[in-house]
Design a protein around this motif. Structure first.
Motif, PDB file in Angstrom:
ATOM      1  N   PHE A   1     -12.769  49.301 -61.538  1.00 21.07           N
ATOM      2  CA  PHE A   1     -11.503  48.505 -61.764  1.00 21.07           C
ATOM      3  C   PHE A   1     -11.937  46.944 -61.279  1.00 21.07           C
ATOM      4  CE2 PHE A   1     -10.006  52.929 -61.510  1.00 21.07           C
ATOM      5  CZ  PHE A   1      -9.545  52.983 -62.900  1.00 21.07           C
ATOM      6  N   ALA A   2     -11.202  46.243 -62.268  1.00 21.36           N
ATOM      7  CA  ALA A   2     -11.478  44.624 -61.911  1.00 21.36           C
ATOM      8  C   ALA A   2     -10.516  44.206 -60.784  1.00 21.36           C
ATOM      9  CB  ALA A   2     -11.077  43.752 -63.177  1.00 21.36           C
ATOM     10  N   ASN A   3      -9.270  45.164 -60.472  1.00 22.12           N
ATOM     11  CA  ASN A   3      -8.405  44.818 -59.415  1.00 22.12           C
ATOM     12  C   ASN A   3      -8.861  45.170 -58.429  1.00 22.12           C
ATOM     13  OD1 ASN A   3      -7.785  47.403 -59.743  1.00 22.12           O
ATOM     14  ND2 ASN A   3      -6.031  47.252 -60.789  1.00 22.12           N
ATOM     15  N   GLY A   4     -10.133  45.712 -58.306  1.00 28.06           N
ATOM     16  CA  GLY A   4     -10.651  46.309 -56.964  1.00 28.06           C
ATOM     17  C   GLY A   4     -10.226  47.813 -56.397  1.00 28.06           C
ATOM     18  N   GLN A   5      -9.177  47.985 -57.172  1.00 24.89           N
ATOM     19  CA  GLN A   5      -8.556  49.427 -56.715  1.00 24.89           C
ATOM     20  C   GLN A   5      -9.654  50.689 -57.139  1.00 24.89           C
ATOM     21  OE1 GLN A   5      -4.448  49.990 -58.309  1.00 24.89           O
ATOM     22  NE2 GLN A   5      -3.840  48.319 -57.189  1.00 24.89           N
ATOM     23  N   GLN A   6      -9.548  51.719 -56.215  1.00 22.88           N
ATOM     24  CA  GLN A   6     -10.411  52.746 -56.338  1.00 22.88           C
ATOM     25  C   GLN A   6      -9.821  53.703 -57.604  1.00 22.88           C
ATOM     26  OE1 GLN A   6     -10.624  55.335 -53.101  1.00 22.88           O
ATOM     27  NE2 GLN A   6     -12.360  56.752 -53.998  1.00 22.88           N
ATOM     28  N   PHE A   7      -8.574  53.807 -57.851  1.00 25.20           N
ATOM     29  CA  PHE A   7      -7.916  54.672 -58.759  1.00 25.20           C
ATOM     30  C   PHE A   7      -6.916  53.854 -59.511  1.00 25.20           C
ATOM     31  CE2 PHE A   7      -8.831  57.693 -55.434  1.00 25.20           C
ATOM     32  CZ  PHE A   7      -9.641  58.480 -56.039  1.00 25.20           C
ATOM     33  N   LEU A   8      -6.750  54.500 -60.961  1.00 30.72           N
ATOM     34  CA  LEU A   8      -5.689  53.753 -61.709  1.00 30.72           C
ATOM     35  C   LEU A   8      -4.287  53.764 -61.092  1.00 30.72           C
ATOM     36  CD1 LEU A   8      -5.299  52.863 -64.664  1.00 30.72           C
ATOM     37  CD2 LEU A   8      -4.640  55.028 -65.246  1.00 30.72           C
ATOM     38  N   ASN A   9      -3.806  52.532 -61.500  1.00 27.02           N
ATOM     39  CA  ASN A   9      -2.270  52.575 -60.740  1.00 27.02           C
ATOM     40  C   ASN A   9      -1.269  53.227 -61.368  1.00 27.02           C
ATOM     41  OD1 ASN A   9      -0.003  51.664 -59.561  1.00 27.02           O
ATOM     42  ND2 ASN A   9      -0.041  49.597 -60.122  1.00 27.02           N
ATOM     43  N   THR A  10      -0.940  54.236 -60.804  1.00 21.86           N
ATOM     44  CA  THR A  10      -0.016  55.374 -61.908  1.00 21.86           C
ATOM     45  C   THR A  10       1.419  55.478 -60.805  1.00 21.86           C
ATOM     46  OG1 THR A  10      -0.810  57.192 -60.635  1.00 21.86           O
ATOM     47  CG2 THR A  10      -1.618  56.449 -62.724  1.00 21.86           C
ATOM     48  N   SER A  11       1.580  54.537 -60.004  1.00 21.09           N
ATOM     49  CA  SER A  11       2.888  54.382 -58.774  1.00 21.09           C
ATOM     50  C   SER A  11       4.225  54.333 -59.701  1.00 21.09           C
ATOM     51  CB  SER A  11       2.573  53.530 -57.821  1.00 21.09           C
ATOM     52  OG  SER A  11       2.806  52.243 -58.527  1.00 21.09           O
ATOM     53  N   LYS A  12       4.241  53.791 -60.649  1.00 16.35           N
ATOM     54  CA  LYS A  12       5.694  53.818 -61.354  1.00 16.35           C
ATOM     55  C   LYS A  12       5.565  53.939 -63.051  1.00 16.35           C
ATOM     56  CE  LYS A  12       5.193  48.543 -62.112  1.00 16.35           C
ATOM     57  NZ  LYS A  12       5.932  47.329 -61.641  1.00 16.35           N
ATOM     58  N   GLU A  13       6.448  54.480 -63.567  1.00 17.38           N
ATOM     59  CA  GLU A  13       6.458  54.744 -64.889  1.00 17.38           C
ATOM     60  C   GLU A  13       6.616  53.422 -65.846  1.00 17.38           C
ATOM     61  OE1 GLU A  13       9.646  57.317 -66.382  1.00 17.38           O
ATOM     62  OE2 GLU A  13       9.564  58.387 -64.196  1.00 17.38           O
ATOM     63  N   GLY A  14       5.982  53.679 -67.012  1.00 18.73           N
ATOM     64  CA  GLY A  14       6.018  52.494 -68.042  1.00 18.73           C
ATOM     65  C   GLY A  14       4.599  52.177 -68.568  1.00 18.73           C
ATOM     66  N   THR A  15       4.618  51.259 -69.539  1.00 17.97           N
ATOM     67  CA  THR A  15       3.266  51.023 -70.104  1.00 17.97           C
ATOM     68  C   THR A  15       2.694  49.979 -69.343  1.00 17.97           C
ATOM     69  OG1 THR A  15       3.952  51.680 -72.224  1.00 17.97           O
ATOM     70  CG2 THR A  15       2.202  50.196 -72.185  1.00 17.97           C
ATOM     71  N   GLN A  16       1.326  50.065 -68.989  1.00 13.90           N
ATOM     72  CA  GLN A  16       0.544  49.123 -68.180  1.00 13.90           C
ATOM     73  C   GLN A  16      -0.761  48.708 -68.864  1.00 13.90           C
ATOM     74  OE1 GLN A  16       0.882  49.893 -64.084  1.00 13.90           O
ATOM     75  NE2 GLN A  16       2.524  51.416 -64.260  1.00 13.90           N
ATOM     76  N   THR A  17      -1.277  47.909 -68.262  1.00 14.79           N
ATOM     77  CA  THR A  17      -2.917  47.809 -68.841  1.00 14.79           C
ATOM     78  C   THR A  17      -3.634  47.641 -67.673  1.00 14.79           C
ATOM     79  OG1 THR A  17      -2.674  45.178 -68.578  1.00 14.79           O
ATOM     80  CG2 THR A  17      -2.133  46.322 -70.882  1.00 14.79           C
ATOM     81  N   VAL A  18      -5.135  47.809 -67.775  1.00 18.73           N
ATOM     82  CA  VAL A  18      -5.948  47.729 -66.686  1.00 18.73           C
ATOM     83  C   VAL A  18      -7.398  47.416 -67.178  1.00 18.73           C
ATOM     84  CG1 VAL A  18      -6.814  50.378 -66.819  1.00 18.73           C
ATOM     85  CG2 VAL A  18      -6.985  49.046 -64.671  1.00 18.73           C
ATOM     86  N   GLU A  19      -7.992  46.490 -66.459  1.00 19.46           N
ATOM     87  CA  GLU A  19      -9.526  46.344 -66.997  1.00 19.46           C
ATOM     88  C   GLU A  19     -10.704  46.691 -66.039  1.00 19.46           C
ATOM     89  OE1 GLU A  19     -11.739  41.760 -67.897  1.00 19.46           O
ATOM     90  OE2 GLU A  19     -10.580  42.107 -66.170  1.00 19.46           O
ATOM     91  N   ILE A  20     -11.440  47.284 -67.097  1.00 23.10           N
ATOM     92  CA  ILE A  20     -12.512  48.261 -66.389  1.00 23.10           C
ATOM     93  C   ILE A  20     -13.888  47.353 -66.386  1.00 23.10           C
ATOM     94  CG2 ILE A  20     -14.091  50.140 -66.333  1.00 23.10           C
ATOM     95  CD1 ILE A  20     -11.357  51.767 -67.162  1.00 23.10           C
ATOM     96  N   ILE A  21     -14.752  47.096 -65.361  1.00 15.37           N
ATOM     97  CA  ILE A  21     -15.990  46.372 -65.522  1.00 15.37           C
ATOM     98  C   ILE A  21     -17.080  47.487 -65.443  1.00 15.37           C
ATOM     99  CG2 ILE A  21     -17.285  44.752 -64.465  1.00 15.37           C
ATOM    100  CD1 ILE A  21     -14.813  43.162 -63.557  1.00 15.37           C
ATOM    101  N   ALA A  22     -18.221  47.170 -66.065  1.00 18.86           N
ATOM    102  CA  ALA A  22     -19.560  47.874 -66.096  1.00 18.86           C
ATOM    103  C   ALA A  22     -20.523  46.769 -65.860  1.00 18.86           C
ATOM    104  CB  ALA A  22     -19.714  48.485 -67.477  1.00 18.86           C
ATOM    105  N   GLU A  23     -20.975  47.129 -64.698  1.00 22.28           N
ATOM    106  CA  GLU A  23     -22.322  46.342 -64.303  1.00 22.28           C
ATOM    107  C   GLU A  23     -23.645  47.158 -64.001  1.00 22.28           C
ATOM    108  OE1 GLU A  23     -22.882  43.183 -60.406  1.00 22.28           O
ATOM    109  OE2 GLU A  23     -20.892  44.152 -60.636  1.00 22.28           O
ATOM    110  N   ASP A  24     -24.726  46.215 -64.358  1.00 22.69           N
ATOM    111  CA  ASP A  24     -25.985  46.887 -64.149  1.00 22.69           C
ATOM    112  C   ASP A  24     -26.608  46.201 -62.858  1.00 22.69           C
ATOM    113  OD1 ASP A  24     -26.900  44.197 -64.955  1.00 22.69           O
ATOM    114  OD2 ASP A  24     -27.537  45.045 -66.976  1.00 22.69           O
TER     115      ASP A  24
END
Length: 365
Positions: free
Chosen positions: A257-280
Motif C-alpha cells: 500500500f502506498a500509505n505504508g500500512q500493512q492492511f487495508l484501512n477498514t476502521s470506519k464505515e463508508g466509501t474510501q480509496t487506496v493506492e497499491i504499488i507494484a515494484e520489481d
C-alpha cells in the motif's frame, strides 16, 4: 837513541838541505805536516760542485678552431606539397647566424622530382655564405588497402532482462550480402554487463565479432485488479496481494500500500480509496487506485440477480435473486426505473413504465 829516532833526524836534515838548495824563484809550497806512525793522516774531504739547473720554459700554443657558421645538409627530401624552411637545408652552428632562401630559388614541392635551392647564411659579422642544396620531392606513401570488415560491433547495446534476442543485427552492423548468426545465444537472464560473439560470413570468409552489451530492466510491472469497486466488512484485514495481482519480466515483484500500512484501512464505515504499488527488483513501479466501501458487520452480501432474457421484454423483467430480497433496476445515471420483491423461491417480476432501450447499460440490485 833508537833507530826510529835516528831515521827521523836524518830525514829532517835532508829536508832542510833541499830547501836551501832550491832556486829563489821556486814557489814556496805550504808545509805538509809530517806523517809518523803515531800521527794519523788527515781525512781528505771531497768537494762536489753542483751546477745550477737551467730550466727552459717552452710555451704551448693555444689552438683555436674557428666555429663553422653553417653546414649544408645532404639527402634532403620532402613529401609532395610539404612546407619547407631554410633550416631544412642547412644546419646552423652559430645561433647568431640567420638563414634565408635566395630570391628566386625558393623550393617548390608541388611536383615530384629532384631540384635545388640556394640558402643565404648571414653571420654575426654581417658576412654571408651561400649554399646550393639539392633536394628531392616524393609522392606520399599510399596506405595499404584494408579489406572491409564483414560486420562491425555496435556500441551501447542494451537488452531487457528475460527477453530473448534472436536477431544478431541487434549487436552488429553487417555489410551487404553478409549473413549473421550467434556463436552462442546471448545471456538475458542476468542483469549487468555481458558479451556475445556474432559470426559474419559472405560465403567464403567468416569473421567473429565480440560485442559488449548490458542487460537492463526498464519494464514496469503489470497490475491485474480483482475488483476496482468492492465491499469489505468493518475491521477486516486485507493485504495488497489479496486485492490485486502483479507480474514482471524480471520474475520478481512486490505489492504494498502506498500509505505504508500493512492492511487495508477498514476502521470506519463508508466509501474510501487506496493506492497499491507494484515494484520489481530494479525499482520500476506501477500504481493503481481502488475504491472500496466499508460496511457494518451486520451487512449481508447477496449474489447479484440473474435476468431471464428469454422471458423478459422491454417492460417486463423476469429473473431470480436471493429469496425475500428486493431487486431494483437503475439506469446508468443511478435513477430508479423499477423494483420488485423476490418470493420465497427467489423469483421476481418487475414491471416498467418506461421500456428499456437497446445498447444501454442498466444496473440490477
Amino acid at each position: 837513541m833508537s833507530k826510529s829516532t835516528k831515521l827521523a833526524c836524518g830525514l829532517l836534515a835532508c829536508g832542510l838541505t833541499f830547501s836551501l838548495a832550491a832556486p829563489v824563484f821556486a814557489e814556496e809550497e805550504a808545509p805538509v805536516p809530517a806523517v809518523t806512525a803515531e800521527t794519523p793522516a788527515p781525512e781528505a774531504k771531497e768537494i762536489t760542485e753542483t751546477a745550477p739547473e737551467t730550466t727552459e720554459e717552452t710555451p704551448q700554443a693555444q689552438l683555436k678552431t674557428a666555429a663553422v657558421a653553417a653546414v649544408q645538409k645532404t639527402d634532403v627530401s620532402f613529401v609532395k606539397d610539404a612546407t619547407t624552411t631554410p633550416a631544412d637545408f642547412v644546419t646552423v652552428a652559430d645561433t647568431n647566424t640567420t638563414l634565408a632562401f635566395k630570391a628566386g630559388t625558393e623550393p617548390k614541392t608541388a611536383v615530384a622530382g629532384t631540384f635545388s635551392t640556394t640558402i643565404v647564411a648571414t653571420l654575426a659579422d654581417t658576412t654571408t655564405q651561400e649554399f646550393v642544396v639539392s633536394y628531392k620531392v616524393t609522392e606520399p606513401a599510399k596506405a595499404p588497402v584494408k579489406a572491409a570488415a564483414l560486420a562491425t560491433a555496435k556500441t551501447n547495446v542494451t537488452t531487457e532482462i528475460n527477453v530473448a534476442v534472436k536477431d544478431p543485427s541487434k549487436f552488429v552492423t553487417a555489410t551487404s550480402g553478409v549473413t549473421l548468426s550467434f556463436v552462442k545465444a546471448p545471456v538475458v537472464n542476468r542483469l549487468g554487463a555481458q558479451s556475445v560473439t556474432v559470426a559474419a560470413t559472405n560465403g567464403t570468409t567468416t569473421e567473429n565479432i565480440t560485442v559488449s552489451y548490458t542487460v537492463v530492466d526498464t519494464t514496469k510491472p503489470v497490475i491485474d485488479v480483482y475488483e476496482d469497486d468492492f465491499y469489505v466488512s468493518q475491521g477486516e484485514e486485507w493485504a495488497a496481494d489479496e486485492l490485486v495481482d502483479a507480474t514482471d519480466n524480471s520474475g520478481f515483484v512486490k505489492l504494498y500500500f502506498a500509505n505504508g500500512q500493512q492492511f487495508l484501512n477498514t476502521s470506519k464505515e463508508g466509501t474510501q480509496t487506496v493506492e497499491i504499488i507494484a515494484e520489481d527488483a530494479s525499482g520500476n513501479t506501477s500504481r493503481v487506485t481502488l475504491t472500496y466501501t466499508v460496511v457494518a458487520e451486520d451487512f449481508f452480501f447477496f449474489d447479484a440477480p440473474v435476468i431471464d432474457f428469454t422471458k423478459s421484454t422491454a417492460t417486463n423483467i423476469y429473473g431470480t435473486a436471493e429469496p425475500l430480497t428486493t431487486v431494483m433496476i437503475l439506469d446508468e445515471n443511478g435513477e430508479l426505473l423499477g423494483f420488485a420483491d423476490a418470493d420465497e423461491n427467489g423469483n421476481f417480476h418487475i414491471k416498467l413504465d418506461t421500456p428499456l432501450k437497446k445498447w444501454t447499460n442498466y444496473l440490477y440490485r
